[in-house]
Design a protein around this motif. Sequence first.
Motif, PDB file in Angstrom:
ATOM      1  N   ASP A  85       0.836  -1.195   0.000  1.00  0.00           N
ATOM      2  CA  ASP A  85       0.000   0.000   0.000  1.00  0.00           C
ATOM      3  C   ASP A  85       0.874   1.250   0.000  1.00  0.00           C
ATOM      4  OD1 ASP A  85      -1.817   1.998   0.357  1.00  0.00           O
ATOM      5  OD2 ASP A  85      -2.552   1.342   2.300  1.00  0.00           O
ATOM      6  N   ALA A  86       0.829   1.987  -1.123  1.00  0.00           N
ATOM      7  CA  ALA A  86       1.530   3.271  -1.220  1.00  0.00           C
ATOM      8  C   ALA A  86       0.581   4.314  -1.801  1.00  0.00           C
ATOM      9  CB  ALA A  86       2.780   3.131  -2.079  1.00  0.00           C
ATOM     10  N   VAL A  87      -0.681   4.260  -1.377  1.00  0.00           N
ATOM     11  CA  VAL A  87      -1.729   5.059  -2.019  1.00  0.00           C
ATOM     12  C   VAL A  87      -1.610   6.549  -1.694  1.00  0.00           C
ATOM     13  CG1 VAL A  87      -4.204   5.447  -2.190  1.00  0.00           C
ATOM     14  CG2 VAL A  87      -3.311   3.131  -2.226  1.00  0.00           C
ATOM     15  N   ASP A  88      -1.629   6.918  -0.416  1.00  0.00           N
ATOM     16  CA  ASP A  88      -1.524   8.335  -0.035  1.00  0.00           C
ATOM     17  C   ASP A  88      -2.531   9.203  -0.796  1.00  0.00           C
ATOM     18  OD1 ASP A  88       0.622   8.022   1.769  1.00  0.00           O
ATOM     19  OD2 ASP A  88       2.092   8.134   0.165  1.00  0.00           O
ATOM     20  N   ASP A  89      -3.820   8.928  -0.653  1.00  0.00           N
ATOM     21  CA  ASP A  89      -4.788   9.695  -1.435  1.00  0.00           C
ATOM     22  C   ASP A  89      -5.317  10.935  -0.729  1.00  0.00           C
ATOM     23  OD1 ASP A  89      -6.301   8.243   0.368  1.00  0.00           O
ATOM     24  OD2 ASP A  89      -7.918   7.809  -1.044  1.00  0.00           O
ATOM     25  N   GLU A  90      -4.784  11.269   0.460  1.00  0.00           N
ATOM     26  CA  GLU A  90      -5.151  12.531   1.108  1.00  0.00           C
ATOM     27  C   GLU A  90      -4.216  13.643   0.648  1.00  0.00           C
ATOM     28  OE1 GLU A  90      -6.608  13.025   5.036  1.00  0.00           O
ATOM     29  OE2 GLU A  90      -6.482  10.882   5.460  1.00  0.00           O
ATOM     30  N   PRO A  91      -4.713  14.877   0.573  1.00  0.00           N
ATOM     31  CA  PRO A  91      -3.857  16.001   0.177  1.00  0.00           C
ATOM     32  C   PRO A  91      -2.616  16.124   1.056  1.00  0.00           C
ATOM     33  CG  PRO A  91      -6.152  16.666   0.196  1.00  0.00           C
ATOM     34  CD  PRO A  91      -6.109  15.288   0.799  1.00  0.00           C
ATOM     35  N   TYR A  92      -1.539  16.603   0.464  1.00  0.00           N
ATOM     36  CA  TYR A  92      -0.257  16.861   1.112  1.00  0.00           C
ATOM     37  C   TYR A  92       0.527  15.580   1.425  1.00  0.00           C
ATOM     38  CZ  TYR A  92      -2.054  21.583   1.875  1.00  0.00           C
ATOM     39  OH  TYR A  92      -2.574  22.833   1.696  1.00  0.00           O
ATOM     40  N   VAL A  93      -0.138  14.504   1.787  1.00  0.00           N
ATOM     41  CA  VAL A  93       0.543  13.319   2.319  1.00  0.00           C
ATOM     42  C   VAL A  93       1.168  12.487   1.206  1.00  0.00           C
ATOM     43  CG1 VAL A  93       0.309  11.270   3.756  1.00  0.00           C
ATOM     44  CG2 VAL A  93      -1.132  13.278   4.205  1.00  0.00           C
ATOM     45  N   LEU A 126       0.101  -0.680  -4.864  1.00  0.00           N
ATOM     46  CA  LEU A 126      -0.979   0.290  -5.080  1.00  0.00           C
ATOM     47  C   LEU A 126      -0.447   1.707  -4.936  1.00  0.00           C
ATOM     48  CD1 LEU A 126      -4.140  -0.991  -3.158  1.00  0.00           C
ATOM     49  CD2 LEU A 126      -3.674  -1.110  -5.607  1.00  0.00           C
ATOM     50  N   ALA A 127      -0.787   2.578  -5.892  1.00  0.00           N
ATOM     51  CA  ALA A 127      -0.458   3.999  -5.806  1.00  0.00           C
ATOM     52  C   ALA A 127      -1.662   4.798  -6.295  1.00  0.00           C
ATOM     53  CB  ALA A 127       0.775   4.318  -6.644  1.00  0.00           C
ATOM     54  N   TYR A 128      -1.638   6.092  -6.046  1.00  0.00           N
ATOM     55  CA  TYR A 128      -2.763   6.950  -6.405  1.00  0.00           C
ATOM     56  C   TYR A 128      -2.516   7.573  -7.771  1.00  0.00           C
ATOM     57  CZ  TYR A 128      -6.583  10.280  -5.569  1.00  0.00           C
ATOM     58  OH  TYR A 128      -7.745  11.006  -5.626  1.00  0.00           O
ATOM     59  N   LYS A 129      -3.552   7.624  -8.590  1.00  0.00           N
ATOM     60  CA  LYS A 129      -3.424   8.129  -9.955  1.00  0.00           C
ATOM     61  C   LYS A 129      -3.599   9.637 -10.046  1.00  0.00           C
ATOM     62  CE  LYS A 129      -3.609   8.078 -14.544  1.00  0.00           C
ATOM     63  NZ  LYS A 129      -2.416   7.833 -15.374  1.00  0.00           N
ATOM     64  N   ASN A 130      -4.571  10.182  -9.319  1.00  0.00           N
ATOM     65  CA  ASN A 130      -4.971  11.578  -9.522  1.00  0.00           C
ATOM     66  C   ASN A 130      -4.086  12.561  -8.769  1.00  0.00           C
ATOM     67  OD1 ASN A 130      -6.964  10.488 -11.024  1.00  0.00           O
ATOM     68  ND2 ASN A 130      -8.649  11.030  -9.679  1.00  0.00           N
ATOM     69  N   ILE A 131      -2.812  12.596  -9.114  1.00  0.00           N
ATOM     70  CA  ILE A 131      -1.887  13.568  -8.522  1.00  0.00           C
ATOM     71  C   ILE A 131      -1.391  14.442  -9.661  1.00  0.00           C
ATOM     72  CG2 ILE A 131       0.144  13.908  -7.105  1.00  0.00           C
ATOM     73  CD1 ILE A 131      -0.095  11.047  -6.155  1.00  0.00           C
ATOM     74  N   THR A 132      -1.868  15.684  -9.705  1.00  0.00           N
ATOM     75  CA  THR A 132      -1.595  16.529 -10.861  1.00  0.00           C
ATOM     76  C   THR A 132      -0.399  17.460 -10.673  1.00  0.00           C
ATOM     77  OG1 THR A 132      -3.182  18.161 -10.021  1.00  0.00           O
ATOM     78  CG2 THR A 132      -4.014  16.506 -11.549  1.00  0.00           C
ATOM     79  N   ASP A 133       0.042  17.655  -9.437  1.00  0.00           N
ATOM     80  CA  ASP A 133       1.079  18.667  -9.221  1.00  0.00           C
ATOM     81  C   ASP A 133       2.480  18.079  -9.043  1.00  0.00           C
ATOM     82  OD1 ASP A 133       0.680  17.555  -6.683  1.00  0.00           O
ATOM     83  OD2 ASP A 133       1.167  19.423  -5.662  1.00  0.00           O
ATOM     84  N   VAL A 148      -0.192  -0.613  -9.594  1.00  0.00           N
ATOM     85  CA  VAL A 148      -1.596  -0.369  -9.953  1.00  0.00           C
ATOM     86  C   VAL A 148      -1.969   1.023  -9.475  1.00  0.00           C
ATOM     87  CG1 VAL A 148      -3.987  -1.114  -9.639  1.00  0.00           C
ATOM     88  CG2 VAL A 148      -2.161  -2.817  -9.822  1.00  0.00           C
ATOM     89  N   ARG A 149      -2.244   1.920 -10.402  1.00  0.00           N
ATOM     90  CA  ARG A 149      -2.541   3.311 -10.054  1.00  0.00           C
ATOM     91  C   ARG A 149      -4.055   3.503  -9.998  1.00  0.00           C
ATOM     92  NH1 ARG A 149       1.393   6.217 -14.288  1.00  0.00           N
ATOM     93  NH2 ARG A 149       0.537   4.550 -15.593  1.00  0.00           N
ATOM     94  N   ALA A 156      -9.915   6.940  -2.577  1.00  0.00           N
ATOM     95  CA  ALA A 156      -9.591   5.870  -3.520  1.00  0.00           C
ATOM     96  C   ALA A 156      -9.145   4.597  -2.816  1.00  0.00           C
ATOM     97  CB  ALA A 156      -8.488   6.349  -4.470  1.00  0.00           C
ATOM     98  N   GLU A 157      -8.341   4.736  -1.756  1.00  0.00           N
ATOM     99  CA  GLU A 157      -7.830   3.557  -1.061  1.00  0.00           C
ATOM    100  C   GLU A 157      -8.957   2.723  -0.469  1.00  0.00           C
ATOM    101  OE1 GLU A 157      -4.550   2.357   2.358  1.00  0.00           O
ATOM    102  OE2 GLU A 157      -5.147   4.433   2.098  1.00  0.00           O
ATOM    103  N   SER A 158      -9.870   3.379   0.213  1.00  0.00           N
ATOM    104  CA  SER A 158     -10.982   2.649   0.820  1.00  0.00           C
ATOM    105  C   SER A 158     -11.843   1.992  -0.247  1.00  0.00           C
ATOM    106  CB  SER A 158     -11.830   3.605   1.665  1.00  0.00           C
ATOM    107  OG  SER A 158     -12.935   2.949   2.206  1.00  0.00           O
ATOM    108  N   ARG A 159     -12.050   2.682  -1.367  1.00  0.00           N
ATOM    109  CA  ARG A 159     -12.859   2.115  -2.434  1.00  0.00           C
ATOM    110  C   ARG A 159     -12.209   0.875  -3.024  1.00  0.00           C
ATOM    111  NH1 ARG A 159     -12.559   5.925  -5.423  1.00  0.00           N
ATOM    112  NH2 ARG A 159     -11.467   5.293  -7.302  1.00  0.00           N
TER     113      ARG A 159
END
Length: 357
Positions: A85-93, A126-133, A148-149, A156-159
């Motif tokens: 698990d390397a999702v980090d889907d909360e802002p800043y984190v 697992l990583a998060y896809k929607n990181i635009t910056d 897997v993004r 996203a992680e919980s889903r």
Amino acid sequence: MSIFKGIVLAQHKEPAFSRPLVRFVNPQTEALTIDREPVADIAALTVDDVIDIAKSAQIVDERDGKMLYRKLLRAMGRAACVIADAVDDEPYVSSQINPMMKLKDEAVGGLKLCSFVCGCDNVFILAYKNITDIETRIPRSIDQFKVVRLRGGYPAESRSLRLGLGERRRLIVGAGALIHLYRAVIKRKRQSTVFITVAGNCVANPMNLEASIGMTVIQVLERCGMIDEPTRIVCGGPMTGISVINAEKTLITYTTRAVLAFRESAQDKLYTCIGCARCERVCPSKLNPMYIKRFVDNSYFAHLKPFDAHLCIGCGTCSYSCLSKLDVSASVAEAKRYAIEHFGLPIDDEEADKLES
């Protein structure tokens, strides 16, 4: 098929995400080792050896606060899939994906050890896809393991844990715990540090730190520098974190994933609910937080059963989207506790894939 709601969040992960991972450790705890002989040949280790090392090293999985050796015991020879698990889907984190990329040899080494314990080769990250910056591209694979993004809005992680990704019998381990497992096996190191993101509009040099457990929140903030006096300090992400009352006495723990310091406008004050129903539109569990909050505020707890408050996953999306800046999530959490205790309803655990089932 049900339609996921959730919400798209501005992540603001830079510049912390792209900067090097910085060690900020106490020399006394850094020297802690486990009472075992050094591993001469990692290939000669048995499954019991790996679990015993994880136990001796007192490794805690940062994603759920559980002892890693207990998770390995449950998964031993049973899990059909191992997930980092390397999702980090909360802002800043970015305190999981940053170490996963900066210390990839150690993270991958820990992932291989978990795969060995489970006796399966179906392994991915697992990583998060929607990181635009972000300035650093998240790769499609790390070593031989596919990344897997996750797409879609927060959370996203919980889903992902609810909807599947394949097998139900699986082992999910945080990136930090994987690194500590590898260090325990190779270097006999006991876990004495955690990986945290230090950021916010009051932080001069946002970065990811490997910090000693037991340090104070003010110590890690001072390490990164302060450009303004914060009006709010949060341990954890801005969506689900806990506000810190005394930064000089609040300690970094095994499950601390971020320390965020913000200077908020004095105009950000509470208003009354205007009935806009934004909280209902974005709730990933399809609850109606507006009505739940009204019942809680008026102590009409006996009328809560039809509203399924026990299904709340605690993501904080309702509070984030509230135009009146009400703490809706706190009321829903109170309703959830009441529903579980008085209505005999099951806890809707985000880890529905636990191997006890």
